[in-house]
Design an enzyme around this catalytic site. Structure first.
Site, PDB file in Angstrom:
ATOM      1  N   TYR A 256      43.991  14.367 -61.337  1.00  0.00           N
ATOM      2  CA  TYR A 256      43.853  14.255 -59.874  1.00  0.00           C
ATOM      3  C   TYR A 256      43.113  15.622 -59.427  1.00  0.00           C
ATOM      4  O   TYR A 256      42.946  15.747 -58.245  1.00  0.00           O
ATOM      5  CB  TYR A 256      45.199  13.958 -59.188  1.00  0.00           C
ATOM      6  N   GLY A 257      43.131  16.776 -60.046  1.00  0.00           N
ATOM      7  CA  GLY A 257      42.632  18.002 -59.631  1.00  0.00           C
ATOM      8  C   GLY A 257      41.478  18.489 -60.229  1.00  0.00           C
ATOM      9  O   GLY A 257      40.278  18.078 -60.545  1.00  0.00           O
TER      10      GLY A 257
ATOM     11  N   GLU B 123      47.749  22.735 -68.857  1.00  0.00           N
ATOM     12  CA  GLU B 123      48.395  22.430 -67.826  1.00  0.00           C
ATOM     13  C   GLU B 123      49.994  23.074 -68.225  1.00  0.00           C
ATOM     14  O   GLU B 123      50.853  23.188 -67.388  1.00  0.00           O
ATOM     15  CB  GLU B 123      48.812  20.703 -67.855  1.00  0.00           C
TER      16      GLU B 123
ATOM     17  N   LEU C 202      40.479  18.606 -63.259  1.00  0.00           N
ATOM     18  CA  LEU C 202      40.056  17.794 -64.707  1.00  0.00           C
ATOM     19  C   LEU C 202      38.917  16.793 -63.867  1.00  0.00           C
ATOM     20  O   LEU C 202      38.432  16.139 -65.048  1.00  0.00           O
ATOM     21  CB  LEU C 202      41.117  17.402 -65.527  1.00  0.00           C
TER      22      LEU C 202
END
Length: 126
Positions: A12-13, A78, A15
């Site tokens: 969602y960001g 992450e 990546l």
């Protein structure tokens, strides 16, 4: 020869396509873009977002099929399991996929900007 295990991952960001960490997924199979159910809070942490359970917002995710080596590299990026924790989540219109969430209580979400609409791309382009 043994077939490598594949995993389904929702991002969602940073990546997502067009962002600075997407190169880690460039070789992976893109399965589509979906909106989640209303069950998350996305916050702006600078060059990337954080995601928490709660507050009833949808998020926009891209889903990829990744191999074990790629998943291991993404876990390092992450900070899994200390910074982000990878959890299986149901993505509406798709099914189950791994999603990186920040642990409850990791930070006070009232002290950082919230990403209304849950779309990191739209938020960054605004």
């Amino acid at each position: 020869m043994q077939t490598p295990e594949l995993f389904t991952l929702a991002v969602y960001g940073s990546l997502r396509q067009g962002f600075h960490n997407h190169h880690l997924l460039a070789h992976c199979e893109y399965l589509g873009t979906f909106n989640s159910a209303n069950r998350y809070t996305m916050v702006d942490l600078g060059s990337f977002p954080g995601l928490f359970h709660g507050n009833c917002s949808t998020i926009v995710v891209e889903i990829y099929r990744v191999d074990e080596d790629t998943l291991a590299k993404l876990d390092i990026l992450e900070g899994h399991p200390e910074h982000y924790q990878r959890h299986p989540q149901t993505i509406e219109g798709f099914g189950e996929a791994w999603l990186y969430l920040m642990p409850e209580g990791y930070l006070d979400t009232t002290k950082v900007p919230q990403v209304s609409g849950g779309d990191w791309r739209a938020y960054r382009n605004a």
